[in-house]
Design an enzyme around this catalytic site. Sequence first.
Site, PDB file in Angstrom:
ATOM      1  N   ASP A   8       0.715  12.548 -41.339  1.00  0.00           N
ATOM      2  CA  ASP A   8       0.671  11.289 -42.082  1.00  0.00           C
ATOM      3  C   ASP A   8      -0.804  10.911 -42.249  1.00  0.00           C
ATOM      4  O   ASP A   8      -1.667  11.424 -41.539  1.00  0.00           O
ATOM      5  CB  ASP A   8       1.437  10.208 -41.310  1.00  0.00           C
ATOM      6  CG  ASP A   8       1.880   9.066 -42.206  1.00  0.00           C
ATOM      7  OD1 ASP A   8       1.610   9.116 -43.423  1.00  0.00           O
ATOM      8  OD2 ASP A   8       2.495   8.120 -41.692  1.00  0.00           O
ATOM      9  N   GLU A  10      -2.355   7.507 -42.737  1.00  0.00           N
ATOM     10  CA  GLU A  10      -2.967   6.235 -42.351  1.00  0.00           C
ATOM     11  C   GLU A  10      -3.714   6.323 -41.022  1.00  0.00           C
ATOM     12  O   GLU A  10      -4.646   5.567 -40.770  1.00  0.00           O
ATOM     13  CB  GLU A  10      -1.915   5.118 -42.285  1.00  0.00           C
ATOM     14  CG  GLU A  10      -1.434   4.642 -43.644  1.00  0.00           C
ATOM     15  CD  GLU A  10      -0.256   5.434 -44.180  1.00  0.00           C
ATOM     16  OE1 GLU A  10       0.114   6.462 -43.543  1.00  0.00           O
ATOM     17  OE2 GLU A  10       0.302   5.047 -45.230  1.00  0.00           O
ATOM     18  N   HIS A  60       2.991  12.017 -45.978  1.00  0.00           N
ATOM     19  CA  HIS A  60       2.425  10.773 -46.513  1.00  0.00           C
ATOM     20  C   HIS A  60       2.687  10.610 -48.011  1.00  0.00           C
ATOM     21  O   HIS A  60       2.400  11.504 -48.800  1.00  0.00           O
ATOM     22  CB  HIS A  60       0.920  10.726 -46.254  1.00  0.00           C
ATOM     23  CG  HIS A  60       0.253   9.552 -46.913  1.00  0.00           C
ATOM     24  ND1 HIS A  60       0.446   8.256 -46.474  1.00  0.00           N
ATOM     25  CD2 HIS A  60      -0.558   9.465 -47.992  1.00  0.00           C
ATOM     26  CE1 HIS A  60      -0.249   7.432 -47.252  1.00  0.00           C
ATOM     27  NE2 HIS A  60      -0.860   8.133 -48.187  1.00  0.00           N
ATOM     28  N   HIS A 116       2.527  -0.123 -40.638  1.00  0.00           N
ATOM     29  CA  HIS A 116       3.694  -0.302 -41.511  1.00  0.00           C
ATOM     30  C   HIS A 116       4.770   0.689 -41.066  1.00  0.00           C
ATOM     31  O   HIS A 116       4.495   1.597 -40.280  1.00  0.00           O
ATOM     32  CB  HIS A 116       3.334  -0.031 -42.982  1.00  0.00           C
ATOM     33  CG  HIS A 116       3.069   1.413 -43.264  1.00  0.00           C
ATOM     34  ND1 HIS A 116       1.913   2.043 -42.866  1.00  0.00           N
ATOM     35  CD2 HIS A 116       3.829   2.362 -43.853  1.00  0.00           C
ATOM     36  CE1 HIS A 116       1.972   3.316 -43.219  1.00  0.00           C
ATOM     37  NE2 HIS A 116       3.129   3.546 -43.808  1.00  0.00           N
TER      38      HIS A 116
END
Length: 277
Positions: A8, A10, A60, A116
């Site tokens: 991912d 972030e 992602h 998130h």
Amino acid sequence: MKILISADMEGATGVTWPADVLPGTPQWERCRSMFTSDVNAAALGFFDGGADEVLVNEAHWSMRNLLLEQMDERVQMLTGRHKSLSMVEGVQHGDVDGIAFIGYHTGAGMEGVLAHTYLANQLTGVWLNGKRASEGLLNAHVVAEYGVPVVLFTGDDLACEDALGYAPEARKVAVKDHVSRYAAVCRTPARTAAEIRAAAKDATSLAVRHAPVRGEDFTVEMEFDAEHLAAAATVVPGAERSGERRVVYTSETMYECIRTFKAVTTIVSAAVEEQYG
Ligand SMILES: [Zn+2]
């Protein structure tokens, strides 16, 4: 030995705000190579530790972010979207011995860089069996159902702390220290790559498949930032209102649970209006 990397963005090195992770922006273009550096470092470490195969699953956004051309030639990469198990696709075939969560982050409504859960902003909280849930926590439950341990974790310092709760054994590397949702003290890719590679090498010994975990029923409660999104979510069979901005559903397996989660978030994102949400 086969290792799966769920990647991912972030929680990657140098990434701290939305433009860094939004496909098509100049900042995203720049951050792709730092994200790739983290993932490649993990792969190199697993090969150092004796892995025969490393499969990277892009997790992602559109799932087209990593630069394959900058990866070690032994790496294989699953690119693109529409996959049964989404972020942990590939774990279900019985040949994966351990999984790494690279570039992960804390969950909706939690403190942490770019925190998130699936939806960038519309979810303000997710709970699995009453426990606050990040993507890492949800995915850790999915892979446990296939007997695959989480062996390595990277993200910001708070995401590493969160991972202690659901993958206590996993080696952890904090590539940046949280300052706010959009700010962090970042370490250079050269430094984080060295740390990730060493941790991955060390984590290889943890990659031992165990008996599939069959838990109790899985109840997920989701809270949205607007009432109409909870209403939209009830289109998904099994999703019921549990509050003005909340829905709840129960699944017998995590396989079913994560797929229902995906269905709810997909329906909900279609109900979001640009200005009013
Ligand atoms: Zn994510």
